[in-house]
Design a protein around this motif. Sequence first.
Motif, PDB file in Angstrom:
ATOM      1  N   LEU A  53       0.844  -1.188   0.000  1.00 51.04           N
ATOM      2  CA  LEU A  53       0.000   0.000   0.000  1.00 51.04           C
ATOM      3  C   LEU A  53       0.879   1.237   0.000  1.00 51.04           C
ATOM      4  CD1 LEU A  53      -2.585  -1.135   2.697  1.00 51.04           C
ATOM      5  CD2 LEU A  53      -3.055  -0.864   0.276  1.00 51.04           C
ATOM      6  N   SER A  54       0.657   2.130  -0.957  1.00 54.61           N
ATOM      7  CA  SER A  54       1.400   3.382  -1.029  1.00 54.61           C
ATOM      8  C   SER A  54       0.608   4.461  -0.294  1.00 54.61           C
ATOM      9  CB  SER A  54       1.636   3.791  -2.487  1.00 54.61           C
ATOM     10  OG  SER A  54       2.403   2.818  -3.159  1.00 54.61           O
ATOM     11  N   ILE A  55       1.236   5.061   0.693  1.00 56.39           N
ATOM     12  CA  ILE A  55       0.568   6.068   1.527  1.00 56.39           C
ATOM     13  C   ILE A  55       1.091   7.445   1.134  1.00 56.39           C
ATOM     14  CG2 ILE A  55       0.100   6.813   3.885  1.00 56.39           C
ATOM     15  CD1 ILE A  55       0.748   3.939   4.755  1.00 56.39           C
ATOM     16  N   PRO A  56       0.251   8.333   0.626  1.00 58.32           N
ATOM     17  CA  PRO A  56       0.702   9.680   0.258  1.00 58.32           C
ATOM     18  C   PRO A  56       1.205  10.455   1.478  1.00 58.32           C
ATOM     19  CG  PRO A  56      -1.440   9.178  -0.723  1.00 58.32           C
ATOM     20  CD  PRO A  56      -1.157   8.104   0.277  1.00 58.32           C
ATOM     21  N   PRO A  57       2.002  11.502   1.255  1.00 55.18           N
ATOM     22  CA  PRO A  57       2.539  12.263   2.398  1.00 55.18           C
ATOM     23  C   PRO A  57       1.467  12.932   3.236  1.00 55.18           C
ATOM     24  CG  PRO A  57       3.770  12.733   0.382  1.00 55.18           C
ATOM     25  CD  PRO A  57       2.582  11.931  -0.022  1.00 55.18           C
ATOM     26  N   GLU A  58       0.345  13.317   2.618  1.00 53.15           N
ATOM     27  CA  GLU A  58      -0.683  14.041   3.367  1.00 53.15           C
ATOM     28  C   GLU A  58      -1.658  13.113   4.094  1.00 53.15           C
ATOM     29  OE1 GLU A  58      -2.172  13.431  -0.853  1.00 53.15           O
ATOM     30  OE2 GLU A  58      -0.307  14.051   0.142  1.00 53.15           O
ATOM     31  N   LEU A 137      -7.222   6.144  -1.132  1.00 46.70           N
ATOM     32  CA  LEU A 137      -7.559   7.002  -2.272  1.00 46.70           C
ATOM     33  C   LEU A 137      -8.739   7.914  -1.952  1.00 46.70           C
ATOM     34  CD1 LEU A 137      -7.228   4.511  -5.268  1.00 46.70           C
ATOM     35  CD2 LEU A 137      -5.635   6.310  -4.604  1.00 46.70           C
ATOM     36  N   GLY A 138      -9.654   7.449  -1.130  1.00 48.76           N
ATOM     37  CA  GLY A 138     -10.825   8.246  -0.817  1.00 48.76           C
ATOM     38  C   GLY A 138     -10.505   9.481  -0.002  1.00 48.76           C
ATOM     39  N   VAL A 139      -9.639   9.349   1.012  1.00 54.39           N
ATOM     40  CA  VAL A 139      -9.322  10.495   1.857  1.00 54.39           C
ATOM     41  C   VAL A 139      -8.291  11.415   1.221  1.00 54.39           C
ATOM     42  CG1 VAL A 139      -9.881   9.211   3.947  1.00 54.39           C
ATOM     43  CG2 VAL A 139      -7.535   9.217   3.119  1.00 54.39           C
ATOM     44  N   SER A 140      -7.611  10.952   0.174  1.00 49.93           N
ATOM     45  CA  SER A 140      -6.588  11.790  -0.463  1.00 49.93           C
ATOM     46  C   SER A 140      -7.085  12.419  -1.770  1.00 49.93           C
ATOM     47  CB  SER A 140      -5.322  10.969  -0.733  1.00 49.93           C
ATOM     48  OG  SER A 140      -5.609   9.863  -1.573  1.00 49.93           O
ATOM     49  N   LYS A 210     -15.991   4.774  -1.436  1.00 46.00           N
ATOM     50  CA  LYS A 210     -16.330   4.250  -2.759  1.00 46.00           C
ATOM     51  C   LYS A 210     -17.568   3.361  -2.725  1.00 46.00           C
ATOM     52  CE  LYS A 210     -14.284   1.673  -6.594  1.00 46.00           C
ATOM     53  NZ  LYS A 210     -13.072   0.962  -7.081  1.00 46.00           N
ATOM     54  N   GLU A 211     -17.706   2.562  -1.683  1.00 47.22           N
ATOM     55  CA  GLU A 211     -18.832   1.642  -1.604  1.00 47.22           C
ATOM     56  C   GLU A 211     -20.157   2.395  -1.553  1.00 47.22           C
ATOM     57  OE1 GLU A 211     -20.279  -2.136   1.175  1.00 47.22           O
ATOM     58  OE2 GLU A 211     -18.510  -0.950   1.698  1.00 47.22           O
ATOM     59  N   VAL A 212     -20.214   3.489  -0.803  1.00 43.60           N
ATOM     60  CA  VAL A 212     -21.454   4.259  -0.675  1.00 43.60           C
ATOM     61  C   VAL A 212     -21.808   4.914  -2.010  1.00 43.60           C
ATOM     62  CG1 VAL A 212     -22.544   6.198   0.522  1.00 43.60           C
ATOM     63  CG2 VAL A 212     -21.074   4.631   1.779  1.00 43.60           C
ATOM     64  N   ILE A 213     -20.795   5.424  -2.716  1.00 40.84           N
ATOM     65  CA  ILE A 213     -21.044   6.091  -4.001  1.00 40.84           C
ATOM     66  C   ILE A 213     -21.613   5.104  -5.023  1.00 40.84           C
ATOM     67  CG2 ILE A 213     -19.918   7.240  -5.951  1.00 40.84           C
ATOM     68  CD1 ILE A 213     -17.998   8.491  -3.997  1.00 40.84           C
ATOM     69  N   LEU A 214     -20.972   3.952  -5.156  1.00 42.36           N
ATOM     70  CA  LEU A 214     -21.433   2.984  -6.153  1.00 42.36           C
ATOM     71  C   LEU A 214     -22.770   2.362  -5.760  1.00 42.36           C
ATOM     72  CD1 LEU A 214     -18.094   1.200  -7.106  1.00 42.36           C
ATOM     73  CD2 LEU A 214     -19.268   3.063  -8.273  1.00 42.36           C
ATOM     74  N   GLN A 215     -23.034   2.244  -4.478  1.00 38.21           N
ATOM     75  CA  GLN A 215     -24.329   1.722  -4.059  1.00 38.21           C
ATOM     76  C   GLN A 215     -25.451   2.705  -4.404  1.00 38.21           C
ATOM     77  OE1 GLN A 215     -24.454   0.678   0.068  1.00 38.21           O
ATOM     78  NE2 GLN A 215     -26.439  -0.351  -0.092  1.00 38.21           N
ATOM     79  N   PHE A 216     -25.188   4.004  -4.217  1.00 30.04           N
ATOM     80  CA  PHE A 216     -26.189   5.001  -4.585  1.00 30.04           C
ATOM     81  C   PHE A 216     -26.350   5.071  -6.102  1.00 30.04           C
ATOM     82  CE2 PHE A 216     -27.326   9.640  -5.159  1.00 30.04           C
ATOM     83  CZ  PHE A 216     -28.654   9.473  -4.782  1.00 30.04           C
ATOM     84  N   ALA A 217     -25.245   4.915  -6.839  1.00 25.19           N
ATOM     85  CA  ALA A 217     -25.330   4.887  -8.298  1.00 25.19           C
ATOM     86  C   ALA A 217     -26.158   3.696  -8.774  1.00 25.19           C
ATOM     87  CB  ALA A 217     -23.928   4.843  -8.902  1.00 25.19           C
TER      88      ALA A 217
END
Length: 249
Positions: A53-58, A137-140, A210-217
């Motif tokens: 897992l690649s973790i961004p600096p922020e 990816l969601g929080v960044s 992501k799960e909530v977005i695709l479920q609503f879609a």
Amino acid sequence: MFSTTRSKGLERVIAASPSVSLPAFLLPAFPIIPSRPFSASTCRPSQIGRAPLSIPPEVKFNVIPPVIKKNMAPAAARPTVVIEGPLGKMSMTIPAFVNLEHDEATRKAYVTVEDREVKKQREMWGTTRAYLQNHILGVSEGHTAILRLVGVGYRATVEDTATTVSPEFDGQQFVVLKVGYSHPIELPVPKGVKATVPQPTRILLEGVEKEVILQFAAKIRMWRKPEPYKGKGIFVNGETIKLKAKKIK
């Protein structure tokens, strides 16, 4: 002619001990062909869990150890992963047999399991890694979903109020669909999801999870699933459908 049960018994005897000599009248009329698998390719298990897992600096990535209470089974104590970024904060409880190694110098995290031979652990190995990657990816950067409305007169808007649905929290918006019904369809936008309509036939969903977005879609798509004769319907992201020939009576 022998019955089916007797012929199958002879085949098992011949297959088990090919050196046994049988009379000619007992031999099968056709040679026995050994069964072969449906696919000739070798089994290739998924390697998603092995990828780091690649973790961004922020982004802050913390693993909170489980709190073991009295009379609690060790398998019930599960660690929690807290991921915090510029767009939000998310947490996830992982199974007890999943181990996380966080290298702060290289900003990498590695997911492993205790026993790779156990089927349940192998299944959750890649699943846990995929969920953690989606949270990072969601929080960044955030997740998005684009819905296309294909059909004559199909339109969508985002309204602050609704007549058929009551809001679940303050400031909740509603996606209003006009997709061929006698009345507009009003769908409440879930908490943490932002819905916009850049075009009358486009719906853009943005959010951290992501799960909530695709479920609503999928909930929006359910009102007009793509049909294969005219190609009309609500399409999610790059979804396509193969058109069929028209029925001629």
